[in-house]
Design a protein around this motif. Structure first.
Motif, PDB file in Angstrom:
ATOM      1  N   ASP A 223     -10.996  -2.237 -11.505  1.00 32.75           N
ATOM      2  CA  ASP A 223     -11.670  -1.040 -12.005  1.00 32.75           C
ATOM      3  C   ASP A 223     -10.865   0.218 -11.668  1.00 32.75           C
ATOM      4  O   ASP A 223     -10.779   1.152 -12.481  1.00 32.75           O
ATOM      5  CB  ASP A 223     -13.076  -0.925 -11.404  1.00 32.75           C
ATOM      6  CG  ASP A 223     -14.029  -1.995 -11.918  1.00 32.75           C
ATOM      7  OD1 ASP A 223     -13.928  -2.339 -13.113  1.00 32.75           O
ATOM      8  OD2 ASP A 223     -14.836  -2.499 -11.119  1.00 32.75           O
ATOM      9  N   VAL A 224     -10.302   0.243 -10.464  1.00 27.89           N
ATOM     10  CA  VAL A 224      -9.480   1.390 -10.049  1.00 27.89           C
ATOM     11  C   VAL A 224      -8.241   1.471 -10.930  1.00 27.89           C
ATOM     12  O   VAL A 224      -7.860   2.557 -11.403  1.00 27.89           O
ATOM     13  CB  VAL A 224      -9.078   1.271  -8.566  1.00 27.89           C
ATOM     14  CG1 VAL A 224      -8.181   2.448  -8.160  1.00 27.89           C
ATOM     15  CG2 VAL A 224     -10.310   1.216  -7.673  1.00 27.89           C
ATOM     16  N   VAL A 225      -7.609   0.334 -11.170  1.00 29.49           N
ATOM     17  CA  VAL A 225      -6.413   0.290 -12.018  1.00 29.49           C
ATOM     18  C   VAL A 225      -6.732   0.776 -13.423  1.00 29.49           C
ATOM     19  O   VAL A 225      -5.999   1.586 -14.006  1.00 29.49           O
ATOM     20  CB  VAL A 225      -5.820  -1.133 -12.047  1.00 29.49           C
ATOM     21  CG1 VAL A 225      -4.776  -1.271 -13.156  1.00 29.49           C
ATOM     22  CG2 VAL A 225      -5.195  -1.465 -10.696  1.00 29.49           C
ATOM     23  N   LYS A 226      -7.830   0.295 -13.981  1.00 25.38           N
ATOM     24  CA  LYS A 226      -8.225   0.708 -15.328  1.00 25.38           C
ATOM     25  C   LYS A 226      -8.462   2.217 -15.390  1.00 25.38           C
ATOM     26  O   LYS A 226      -8.053   2.881 -16.347  1.00 25.38           O
ATOM     27  CB  LYS A 226      -9.497  -0.035 -15.755  1.00 25.38           C
ATOM     28  CG  LYS A 226      -9.280  -1.494 -16.111  1.00 25.38           C
ATOM     29  CD  LYS A 226     -10.605  -2.162 -16.485  1.00 25.38           C
ATOM     30  CE  LYS A 226     -10.423  -3.643 -16.780  1.00 25.38           C
ATOM     31  NZ  LYS A 226     -11.718  -4.313 -17.084  1.00 25.38           N
TER      32      LYS A 226
ATOM     33  N   LYS B 182       2.211   5.113  -1.322  1.00 31.08           N
ATOM     34  CA  LYS B 182       1.152   5.528  -0.393  1.00 31.08           C
ATOM     35  C   LYS B 182      -0.158   5.766  -1.139  1.00 31.08           C
ATOM     36  O   LYS B 182      -1.238   5.424  -0.642  1.00 31.08           O
ATOM     37  CB  LYS B 182       1.560   6.797   0.355  1.00 31.08           C
ATOM     38  CG  LYS B 182       0.512   7.278   1.367  1.00 31.08           C
ATOM     39  CD  LYS B 182       0.978   8.516   2.105  1.00 31.08           C
ATOM     40  CE  LYS B 182      -0.047   8.945   3.148  1.00 31.08           C
ATOM     41  NZ  LYS B 182      -1.354   9.307   2.564  1.00 31.08           N
ATOM     42  N   GLU B 183      -0.069   6.316  -2.338  1.00 34.36           N
ATOM     43  CA  GLU B 183      -1.281   6.594  -3.116  1.00 34.36           C
ATOM     44  C   GLU B 183      -2.012   5.300  -3.455  1.00 34.36           C
ATOM     45  O   GLU B 183      -3.250   5.253  -3.418  1.00 34.36           O
ATOM     46  CB  GLU B 183      -0.931   7.360  -4.396  1.00 34.36           C
ATOM     47  CG  GLU B 183      -2.132   7.845  -5.175  1.00 34.36           C
ATOM     48  CD  GLU B 183      -2.964   8.869  -4.410  1.00 34.36           C
ATOM     49  OE1 GLU B 183      -4.173   8.987  -4.697  1.00 34.36           O
ATOM     50  OE2 GLU B 183      -2.420   9.562  -3.528  1.00 34.36           O
ATOM     51  N   ALA B 184      -1.258   4.266  -3.782  1.00 30.37           N
ATOM     52  CA  ALA B 184      -1.883   2.974  -4.075  1.00 30.37           C
ATOM     53  C   ALA B 184      -2.706   2.508  -2.876  1.00 30.37           C
ATOM     54  O   ALA B 184      -3.863   2.100  -3.012  1.00 30.37           O
ATOM     55  CB  ALA B 184      -0.815   1.945  -4.436  1.00 30.37           C
ATOM     56  N   LYS B 185      -2.102   2.604  -1.705  1.00 26.67           N
ATOM     57  CA  LYS B 185      -2.783   2.185  -0.483  1.00 26.67           C
ATOM     58  C   LYS B 185      -4.012   3.042  -0.215  1.00 26.67           C
ATOM     59  O   LYS B 185      -5.083   2.537   0.151  1.00 26.67           O
ATOM     60  CB  LYS B 185      -1.811   2.255   0.700  1.00 26.67           C
ATOM     61  CG  LYS B 185      -2.321   1.596   1.967  1.00 26.67           C
ATOM     62  CD  LYS B 185      -1.223   1.561   3.020  1.00 26.67           C
ATOM     63  CE  LYS B 185      -1.706   0.853   4.280  1.00 26.67           C
ATOM     64  NZ  LYS B 185      -0.644   0.790   5.321  1.00 26.67           N
ATOM     65  N   ASP B 186      -3.879   4.351  -0.432  1.00 26.76           N
ATOM     66  CA  ASP B 186      -4.998   5.268  -0.202  1.00 26.76           C
ATOM     67  C   ASP B 186      -6.172   4.983  -1.131  1.00 26.76           C
ATOM     68  O   ASP B 186      -7.333   5.252  -0.781  1.00 26.76           O
ATOM     69  CB  ASP B 186      -4.546   6.723  -0.393  1.00 26.76           C
ATOM     70  CG  ASP B 186      -3.630   7.210   0.726  1.00 26.76           C
ATOM     71  OD1 ASP B 186      -3.543   6.517   1.761  1.00 26.76           O
ATOM     72  OD2 ASP B 186      -3.004   8.271   0.551  1.00 26.76           O
TER      73      ASP B 186
ATOM     74  N   LYS C 287       2.073  -7.390  -6.907  1.00 27.59           N
ATOM     75  CA  LYS C 287       0.616  -7.534  -6.932  1.00 27.59           C
ATOM     76  C   LYS C 287      -0.020  -6.522  -7.886  1.00 27.59           C
ATOM     77  O   LYS C 287      -0.975  -6.837  -8.606  1.00 27.59           O
ATOM     78  CB  LYS C 287       0.055  -7.376  -5.526  1.00 27.59           C
ATOM     79  CG  LYS C 287       0.433  -8.521  -4.581  1.00 27.59           C
ATOM     80  CD  LYS C 287      -0.119  -8.288  -3.193  1.00 27.59           C
ATOM     81  CE  LYS C 287       0.278  -9.431  -2.250  1.00 27.59           C
ATOM     82  NZ  LYS C 287      -0.222  -9.206  -0.867  1.00 27.59           N
ATOM     83  N   LEU C 288       0.521  -5.306  -7.904  1.00 28.16           N
ATOM     84  CA  LEU C 288      -0.004  -4.286  -8.814  1.00 28.16           C
ATOM     85  C   LEU C 288       0.261  -4.667 -10.268  1.00 28.16           C
ATOM     86  O   LEU C 288      -0.570  -4.419 -11.138  1.00 28.16           O
ATOM     87  CB  LEU C 288       0.629  -2.923  -8.510  1.00 28.16           C
ATOM     88  CG  LEU C 288       0.095  -2.187  -7.282  1.00 28.16           C
ATOM     89  CD1 LEU C 288       0.948  -0.970  -6.987  1.00 28.16           C
ATOM     90  CD2 LEU C 288      -1.359  -1.766  -7.503  1.00 28.16           C
ATOM     91  N   ALA C 289       1.428  -5.270 -10.508  1.00 30.33           N
ATOM     92  CA  ALA C 289       1.764  -5.694 -11.877  1.00 30.33           C
ATOM     93  C   ALA C 289       0.762  -6.730 -12.380  1.00 30.33           C
ATOM     94  O   ALA C 289       0.358  -6.709 -13.547  1.00 30.33           O
ATOM     95  CB  ALA C 289       3.177  -6.249 -11.926  1.00 30.33           C
TER      96      ALA C 289
END
Length: 215
Positions: free
Chosen positions: A5-8, A167-171, A180-182
């Motif tokens: 959901d965050v990715v979308k 860092k933003e991804a982690k935050d 993993k993000l891909a």
């Protein structure tokens, strides 16, 4: 909400590529569009807001100063004027010289075609960054900026994530690992848009919808 959901939300709200905002269609993988994005990476490398750098990139395209031959044939004063009138006033002199030097190098070394740089790098990320860094105005940061979006058409460099986006991804509760993000993104284009969105979120703050999804 879930990580998906965050990715979308990120892709939907902040997933416009910087190259796209400047008018460069890098997904076409043509010499002209790739060169415009190289200029964009130079502009974004300066100590100036990304908003102003994008404005300058759009201004160059409007005046046809994103084409190698036009840059080489245009007087320096006209290049300075275009940059000055499009948000790049603090760096217009330097920028005018850097885009000329970029046009000259790409014309002479790669016959105007950055796909030759891709061939020379042969899938080696470090080598690609070194070759890009030969362009005046493109340091380590500029090389990373270029490859962050060029990884869409140049699949051998995907997935890659760098800079404040990590860092933003982690935050935001996401993995800070590009692989993993891909997988969460679901496609190469969506991953590149996610990388751009995370960069925008880091520099400008996450959009409200992104904050809500990450809560």
């Amino acid at each position: 909400m879930t990580q998906k959901d965050v990715v979308k939300a990120l892709i939907r709200e902040q997933g416009t590529l910087y190259s796209e905002a400047m008018g460069a269609k890098i997904e076409k993988n043509t010499p002209q569009e790739l060169f415009h994005w190289l200029l964009g990476a130079i502009l974004l490398s300066a100590r100036i807001s990304s908003e102003n750098a994008v404005k300058a990139g759009k201004g160059l395209r409007k005046e046809n100063l994103y084409k190698i031959r036009d840059i080489l044939d245009t007087p320096r004063d006209e290049r300075i004027k275009t940059l000055n009138e499009n948000g790049y006033a603090r760096f217009d002199n330097i920028g005018a010289d850097e885009i000329y030097a970029a046009a000259e190098l790409v014309d002479e070394k790669y016959n105007g075609d950055l796909r030759r740089l891709r061939e020379e790098a042969d899938g080696d990320d470090a080598r690609a960054r070194r070759l890009l860094s030969e362009v005046k105005g493109i340091g380590e940061m500029g090389a990373n900026i270029f490859l962050r979006e060029a990884q869409w058409p140049w699949e051998e460099f995907c997935p890659r994530l760098d800079g404040p986006a990590v860092k933003e991804a982690k935050d935001l509760g996401l993995p800070d690992d590009a692989g993993k993000l891909a997988k969460l993104a679901g496609s190469r284009e969506r991953f590149v848009r996610l990388a751009a969105a995370l960069t925008r979120a880091a520099l400008e703050g996450p959009a409200e919808a992104v904050k809500k999804a990450a809560a």
